[in-house]
Motif scaffolding. Structure first.
Motif, PDB file in Angstrom:
ATOM      1  N   GLU A  92     -35.784 -13.048   3.204  1.00  0.00           N
ATOM      2  CA  GLU A  92     -35.689 -13.535   4.581  1.00  0.00           C
ATOM      3  C   GLU A  92     -34.316 -14.123   4.874  1.00  0.00           C
ATOM      4  N   ARG A  93     -33.747 -14.823   3.892  1.00  0.00           N
ATOM      5  CA  ARG A  93     -32.420 -15.408   4.101  1.00  0.00           C
ATOM      6  C   ARG A  93     -31.371 -14.303   4.277  1.00  0.00           C
ATOM      7  N   THR A  94     -31.476 -13.286   3.450  1.00  0.00           N
ATOM      8  CA  THR A  94     -30.534 -12.170   3.550  1.00  0.00           C
ATOM      9  C   THR A  94     -30.702 -11.439   4.875  1.00  0.00           C
ATOM     10  N   GLU A  95     -31.944 -11.209   5.248  1.00  0.00           N
ATOM     11  CA  GLU A  95     -32.217 -10.492   6.495  1.00  0.00           C
ATOM     12  C   GLU A  95     -31.712 -11.283   7.703  1.00  0.00           C
ATOM     13  N   ALA A  96     -31.947 -12.592   7.708  1.00  0.00           N
ATOM     14  CA  ALA A  96     -31.543 -13.425   8.838  1.00  0.00           C
ATOM     15  C   ALA A  96     -30.026 -13.493   8.961  1.00  0.00           C
ATOM     16  N   ARG A  97     -29.345 -13.680   7.844  1.00  0.00           N
ATOM     17  CA  ARG A  97     -27.889 -13.801   7.896  1.00  0.00           C
ATOM     18  C   ARG A  97     -27.230 -12.460   8.233  1.00  0.00           C
ATOM     19  N   SER A  98     -27.781 -11.389   7.698  1.00  0.00           N
ATOM     20  CA  SER A  98     -27.243 -10.059   8.016  1.00  0.00           C
ATOM     21  C   SER A  98     -27.410  -9.775   9.507  1.00  0.00           C
ATOM     22  N   LYS A  99     -28.580 -10.107  10.040  1.00  0.00           N
ATOM     23  CA  LYS A  99     -28.857  -9.877  11.457  1.00  0.00           C
ATOM     24  C   LYS A  99     -27.929 -10.712  12.337  1.00  0.00           C
ATOM     25  N   GLU A 100     -27.710 -11.958  11.945  1.00  0.00           N
ATOM     26  CA  GLU A 100     -26.847 -12.848  12.722  1.00  0.00           C
ATOM     27  C   GLU A 100     -25.403 -12.348  12.699  1.00  0.00           C
ATOM     28  N   PHE A 101     -24.943 -11.902  11.538  1.00  0.00           N
ATOM     29  CA  PHE A 101     -23.587 -11.388  11.397  1.00  0.00           C
ATOM     30  C   PHE A 101     -23.397 -10.134  12.248  1.00  0.00           C
ATOM     31  N   MET A 102     -24.371  -9.243  12.206  1.00  0.00           N
ATOM     32  CA  MET A 102     -24.275  -8.003  12.979  1.00  0.00           C
ATOM     33  C   MET A 102     -24.325  -8.278  14.479  1.00  0.00           C
ATOM     34  N   ALA A 103     -25.087  -9.289  14.888  1.00  0.00           N
ATOM     35  CA  ALA A 103     -25.166  -9.635  16.308  1.00  0.00           C
ATOM     36  C   ALA A 103     -23.808 -10.129  16.815  1.00  0.00           C
ATOM     37  N   LEU A 104     -23.097 -10.891  15.999  1.00  0.00           N
ATOM     38  CA  LEU A 104     -21.776 -11.370  16.378  1.00  0.00           C
ATOM     39  C   LEU A 104     -20.816 -10.197  16.581  1.00  0.00           C
ATOM     40  N   LEU A 105     -20.899  -9.217  15.697  1.00  0.00           N
ATOM     41  CA  LEU A 105     -20.021  -8.049  15.803  1.00  0.00           C
ATOM     42  C   LEU A 105     -20.380  -7.205  17.019  1.00  0.00           C
TER      43      LEU A 105
END
Length: 251
Positions: A92-105
């Motif tokens: 969940e931590r990996t999924e959340a951070r990956s999603k947040e990073f991709m949203a910024l891009l």
């Protein structure tokens, strides 16, 4: 959601095994020289790439961290990847951070890394006098040497790409370092595999002490990964269509 989670586990495992030193490219035997005659016959190529899915991962707090006492930190990392599908805190931590990073891009309208890599590679191949088509597909799931696509232009060679990229930290206090993996398989128009290989690069010097600092520099971080992707595209061209005269070829 299940499909996204499955993709995350697969991509995470690719990155983890690179960090742990388990990922290794085949011996640099010049596959292209063995396939020279087949490659020389190719006049048109279709490059298949998949949309970018960045992974931002750290292993802080993983329940398998105790493995490090036996096998060291890399043993803990590999163990975490294997258990990623069941250890929800890590997943969940990996999924959340990956999603947040991709949203910024996405908000910054950052160009898709994989699409840009495919187009750059297409430019290199066109300079060799070949026609090139670039097509987006879903991420291939087979092992590198078996990668293929069902549909393609008749009579056209196929170059299938699979890219794994992102930033990873080995512990909760370690810095986030870049990770870039490009796997590829070149097949002739009948589907015969000519060249297949995995190219990987860990830590290009772009590091971030915390996830917040990575987010603050998300655009620059993505640009850094794009440079790695283009360098790997250069290597793919050299390992396939960059054919020196036979007398100069590596034996």
């Amino acid at each position: 959601m299940k499909k996204t989670s499955s993709l995350l586990v697969t991509v995470t495992a690719c990155i983890v095994f690179l960090i742990s030193g388990c990922a290794s490219a085949p011996k640099q035997v010049e596959q292209k020289e063995r396939a020279r005659k087949d490659i020389e016959k190719i006049t048109a190529v279709e490059i298949f790439y998949h949309p970018t899915h960045y992974v931002v991962m750290d292993l802080g707090g993983s329940s398998v961290s105790g493995i490090g006492g036996i096998f060291g930190v890399f043993g803990a990392i590999a163990g975490a990847a294997i258990e990623a599908s069941s250890k929800l805190t890590f997943k969940e931590r990996t999924e959340a951070r990956s999603k947040e990073f991709m949203a910024l891009l996405k908000d910054a309208k950052t160009p898709d890394l994989n699409a840009a890599q495919a187009e750059y590679l297409a430019t290199l191949i066109r300079k060799s006098g070949r026609e090139v088509i670039v097509t987006a597909v879903e991420r291939p799931t087979q092992e590198t040497s078996l990668m293929d696509v069902k549909d393609g232009e008749p009579g056209v060679a196929r170059l299938i790409l699979r890219v794994t990229s992102g930033y990873t930290a080995e512990t909760a206090t370690a810095s986030y370092k870049s990770t870039a993996i490009t796997e590829f398989a070149l097949r002739n128009p009948t589907g015969k595999r000519l060249v297949s290989m995995e190219l990987s690069k860990r830590d290009n010097g772009e590091t971030y002490s915390t996830f917040d600092s990575l987010k603050a520099a998300s655009t620059v971080a993505a640009e850094s990964l794009a440079k790695d992707a283009n360098q790997q595209a250069d290597s793919i061209f050299r390992q396939t269509f960059d054919l020196p005269p036979p007398a100069l070829a590596v034996k």
